[in-house]
Motif scaffolding. Structure first.
Motif, PDB file in Angstrom:
ATOM      1  N   ARG B  28      47.713  10.942 -33.540  1.00 30.14           N
ATOM      2  CA  ARG B  28      48.048   9.530 -33.772  1.00 30.14           C
ATOM      3  C   ARG B  28      48.317   8.815 -32.457  1.00 30.14           C
ATOM      4  NH1 ARG B  28      51.228  11.191 -38.144  1.00 30.14           N
ATOM      5  NH2 ARG B  28      53.114  10.934 -36.916  1.00 30.14           N
ATOM      6  N   LEU B  29      49.025   9.511 -31.553  1.00 32.79           N
ATOM      7  CA  LEU B  29      49.324   8.892 -30.250  1.00 32.79           C
ATOM      8  C   LEU B  29      48.017   8.616 -29.495  1.00 32.79           C
ATOM      9  CD1 LEU B  29      51.373   7.966 -28.134  1.00 32.79           C
ATOM     10  CD2 LEU B  29      51.506  10.334 -27.328  1.00 32.79           C
ATOM     11  N   ARG B  32      46.384   5.611 -30.866  1.00 34.20           N
ATOM     12  CA  ARG B  32      47.067   4.377 -30.484  1.00 34.20           C
ATOM     13  C   ARG B  32      46.754   3.988 -29.047  1.00 34.20           C
ATOM     14  NH1 ARG B  32      53.099   4.715 -32.965  1.00 34.20           N
ATOM     15  NH2 ARG B  32      53.191   2.659 -32.052  1.00 34.20           N
ATOM     16  N   TYR B  76      46.053   5.962 -39.566  1.00 31.97           N
ATOM     17  CA  TYR B  76      47.007   5.293 -38.701  1.00 31.97           C
ATOM     18  C   TYR B  76      47.227   3.861 -39.176  1.00 31.97           C
ATOM     19  CZ  TYR B  76      48.718   2.851 -34.695  1.00 31.97           C
ATOM     20  OH  TYR B  76      49.438   2.054 -33.871  1.00 31.97           O
ATOM     21  N   TYR B  79      49.715   3.916 -41.730  1.00 32.29           N
ATOM     22  CA  TYR B  79      51.002   4.208 -41.101  1.00 32.29           C
ATOM     23  C   TYR B  79      51.613   2.948 -40.517  1.00 32.29           C
ATOM     24  CZ  TYR B  79      53.884   5.522 -37.100  1.00 32.29           C
ATOM     25  OH  TYR B  79      54.859   5.601 -36.169  1.00 32.29           O
TER      26      TYR B  79
END
Lengths: 168, 221
Positions: B28-29, B32, B76, B79
């Motif tokens: 996820r990081l 991003r 994501y 999220y």
């Protein structure tokens, strides 16, 4: 000089752990790590290798975490003082570990930033004292002293915690 | 937990081993950080070797980003959607034809209204999947960032507003607003930057982008 991608690949786990251990709640670690790497991306071209890359990176982490902890949101959370443990109650072992981790947050919060940082680097990250001294820009003896006081404070806090549990 | 304070402390300290990020969190990081990481090697991992350059590299990066977003165990986009569900009024011109240049010059309108103006013009096809949407969001903001890096504030604003029209409540809305504010500062439109920052603060009170925005505005005084 390493590329941004190399820095990210090599150090993302270190950044993640350190962000968490310097006092960022688990739910916010991802946001803060993102910000750390955005800063790294912006500033990496200006890094000339005067210090070790990890020293420079750690300085970025400290700054971003300090900004985060100063934010109004963080103060509001601290005021509530509740620790959320997102584990089902029937998962005893995980619950126990989550409780221990939440207690570690509480104990580390009792240390000032200098002692906390020394403890995180040497005791939790397993770094040599001389490397931590270089990273923090202070004499080796200062780190030893901070570690000694940090351990004393943590043991005292654990004793208080124990007393509270046994009388609670 | 142990009744012995020393053992209790050891037990507590040992729990720091749980601070290691999971593969899902790292994925996820990576998603991003998007364009900053360049094309992932073999469609996975965290952006290996070489900077993104040219259409081929961009295509690979987009595919890699989609894969990474999926690895995260749930999109994501979903999220982030849970973290930013409120809508906000941000400038936009009423005239669709003059939109691009007007946006660069001033122009408040609601993002939702701007999105509706756009619907049926550019994107009246099937809705994109979550991973496609994220890849497209990243691409648009990557272009905005590149324009900013080149000192082209107007160009950055055009890409930002294009993102706002397509993804008014997109997963990268916080990043978009930060770029918009930065672009306004670059253009010397400090009052507009302050206004947009104030809306940002209301919409994303917890945003980690905020200290950076504040610092940017302070520096531009």
């Amino acid at each position: 000089m390493p590329t941004f991608e190399e820095v990210y690949r090599e150090h993302v786990r270190f950044v993640w752990r350190t962000v968490r251990r310097l006092g960022v709640p688990e739910a916010d670690v991802e946001d803060v790590c993102q910000h750390v790497f955005e800063v790294v991306h912006r500033q990496l071209p200006g890094f000339r290798g005067e210090s070790k890359l990890t020293t420079w990176l750690f300085a970025v982490v400290r700054r971003v975490v300090a900004d985060f902890r100063r934010s109004a949101y963080q103060r509001r959370r601290a005021d509530h003082g509740e620790v959320e443990i997102a584990v089902a109650a029937d998962q005893e072992e995980r619950l126990e570990r989550a409780r221990a981790r939440a207690l570690l947050d509480q104990l580390l919060d009792e240390l000032d930033d200098d002692k906390r940082t020394a403890f995180v680097l040497c005791e939790l990250e397993g770094m040599e004292v001389k490397d931590a001294a270089e990273m923090l820009g202070c004499p080796v003896q200062t780190i030893y002293s901070r570690l000694r006081v940090a351990r004393e404070k943590l043991e005292a806090a654990a004793r208080r915690m124990q007393v509270a549990r046994s009388t609670g | 937990m142990s009744d012995d304070p020393k053992k209790l402390l050891d037990q507590i300290v040992a729990s720091a081993a749980d601070d290691e990020p999971s593969e899902g969190q790292l994925a996820r990081l990576s998603a991003r950080l998007g364009p900053l990481l360049g094309p992932p090697a073999g469609g996975g991992g965290h952006g290996a070797g070489g900077a993104a350059g040219g259409a081929g590299a961009l295509g690979k990066w987009l595919l890699g980003t989609a894969a990474v977003a999926l690895v995260g165990g749930g999109s994501y986009v979903a999220y982030r959607a849970t973290r930013s569900s409120t809508s906000v009024a941000i400038s936009a011109p009423a005239d669709a034809g003059a939109r691009a240049s007007a946006i660069a010059d001033a122009a408040p309108v609601t993002l939702d209204a701007a999105h509706e103006l756009d619907a049926g013009v550019e994107h009246a096809k099937r809705p994109p999947s979550a991973s496609e949407a994220l890849a497209e969001e990243s691409r648009l903001l990557g272009r905005a960032q590149s324009a900013l890096t080149a000192g082209d504030g107007r160009g950055a604003l055009r890409w930002v507003e294009r993102h706002a029209r397509r993804f008014p409540k997109g997963a990268l809305a916080e990043e978009r607003e930060r770029l918009a504010i930065e672009a306004l500062v670059v253009l010397g439109r400090r009052a507009d930057a302050e206004k947009r920052a104030s809306l940002f603060r209301r919409r994303f009170p917890r945003s980690v982008q905020w200290p950076r925005i504040r610092e940017l505005l302070d520096r531009s005084r």
